[in-house]
Design a protein around this motif. Structure first.
Motif, short mmCIF file in Angstrom:
data_model
loop_
_atom_site.label_atom_id
_atom_site.label_comp_id
_atom_site.label_asym_id
_atom_site.label_seq_id
_atom_site.Cartn_x
_atom_site.Cartn_y
_atom_site.Cartn_z
N SER A 27 0.79 -1.15 -0.09
CA SER A 27 -0.07 -0.12 0.05
C SER A 27 1.03 1.18 0.19
O SER A 27 1.97 1.19 0.28
N MET A 28 0.27 2.33 -0.30
CA MET A 28 1.08 3.57 -0.24
C MET A 28 1.41 3.87 1.23
O MET A 28 2.31 4.38 1.62
N PRO A 35 -0.58 0.55 -3.96
CA PRO A 35 -1.61 1.27 -4.44
C PRO A 35 -1.90 2.62 -3.52
O PRO A 35 -2.01 2.25 -2.08
N GLY A 36 -2.80 3.40 -4.06
CA GLY A 36 -3.39 4.30 -3.05
C GLY A 36 -4.52 3.97 -2.77
O GLY A 36 -4.97 2.65 -2.66
N VAL A 64 4.64 2.28 -7.11
CA VAL A 64 3.70 3.10 -6.45
C VAL A 64 2.54 3.50 -7.53
O VAL A 64 3.12 3.96 -8.45
N MET A 65 1.37 3.41 -7.16
CA MET A 65 0.42 3.92 -7.78
C MET A 65 -0.58 4.63 -7.05
O MET A 65 -1.48 3.77 -6.48
N THR A 120 2.14 10.41 -2.58
CA THR A 120 3.46 10.24 -1.97
C THR A 120 4.48 11.19 -2.36
O THR A 120 5.52 11.11 -2.19
N ALA A 121 4.26 11.81 -3.57
CA ALA A 121 5.17 12.78 -4.32
C ALA A 121 4.83 14.11 -3.62
O ALA A 121 5.65 14.92 -3.76
#
Length: 244
Positions: free
Chosen positions: A139-140, A180-181, A236-237, A242-243
């Motif tokens: 997960s994120m 994932p988010g 990561v998607m 998270t950016a």
């Protein structure tokens, strides 16, 4: 030709949500897929719909004997295992003070121990298959803080992925984690999480919750030979969260 022609996959939590999406995509790309889940009615219905290249096998992901049965039945039905997708997971919004020890053990068992058991029991078959891929769904919140229990276990999945990737690097098995988010699945539609997720979506740079099929695109890449030089990595998607 399909991107997974000739490959055999086990997907946990495949009866619904992201697991169902992954199963549908894998079968469409030529894989033979075992739908491993505790939800017998939904899992069998999906297997029947997907046809001869799909088989439902009941699995308690927290039980080693149950895992051993799934691996043995997969080999009997389809052959050696090329792909394992450790997809099962649960979440909670309880605080540390609210969460009981039993609550915590349940999250750890389903989110973390299940991944360990999946890799432990499937790896012997995967070594024989060669050119195999394990995809662990983290997960994120395996990268940044979040709910207690859920975040802890998703960080653990990230760590297990790296350890396993190093252990299996010279044995023909790649291991990567997907982060994932917020995704439109039954897990986030629960009464105790739905409202929180809707509020959370406002903070996503892309301003939306992702579709399960979008995650399946990435999982398919990692399952295929297209990702042959990727191992021990985090994919990561999260719509840019998270950016920030």
């Amino acid at each position: 030709m399909g991107r997974l022609d000739g490959k055999v996959a086990i997907i946990t939590g495949a009866a619904q949500g992201m697991g169902e999406s992954h199963a549908r995509r894998f079968v469409s790309e030529g894989a033979k897929v075992v739908l491993a889940d505790i939800l017998e009615e939904k899992g069998q219905a999906l297997a029947d719909e997907l046809g001869n290249n799909a088989k439902f096998i009941k699995l308690d992901v927290t039980n080693q004997e149950s895992w051993e049965n799934v691996v043995a039945e997969t080999e009997r039905a389809f052959g050696l295992i090329n792909i394992l997708v450790n997809n099962v997971g649960i979440t909670t919004t309880k605080s540390i003070e609210e969460m009981t020890l039993d609550d915590y053990h349940k999250v750890v068992s389903l989110n973390q121990i299940s991944v360990f058991l999946g890799m432990k029991t499937a790896v012997s078959s995967m070594k024989k298959a060669e050119n195999a891929s394990i995809i662990n769904i983290s997960s994120m919140n395996g990268l940044v803080g979040g709910a207690i229990g859920y975040t802890d276990t998703k960080f653990a999945v990230r760590g297990m992925t790296k350890s396993a990737a190093l252990e299996f690097a010279d044995q023909g098995i790649r291991v990567n984690s997907v982060h994932p988010g917020a995704i439109e699945t039954p897990m986030i539609a629960q009464a105790d999480t739905k409202e929180a997720v809707a509020e959370f979506a406002k903070s996503i740079p892309n301003k939306r919750i992702a579709k399960p099929e979008e995650v399946s695109n990435l999982v398919l890449f990692l399952a295929s030979d297209e990702s042959s030089y990727s191992t021990g990595s985090e994919f990561v998607m999260d719509g840019g969260l998270t950016a920030q």
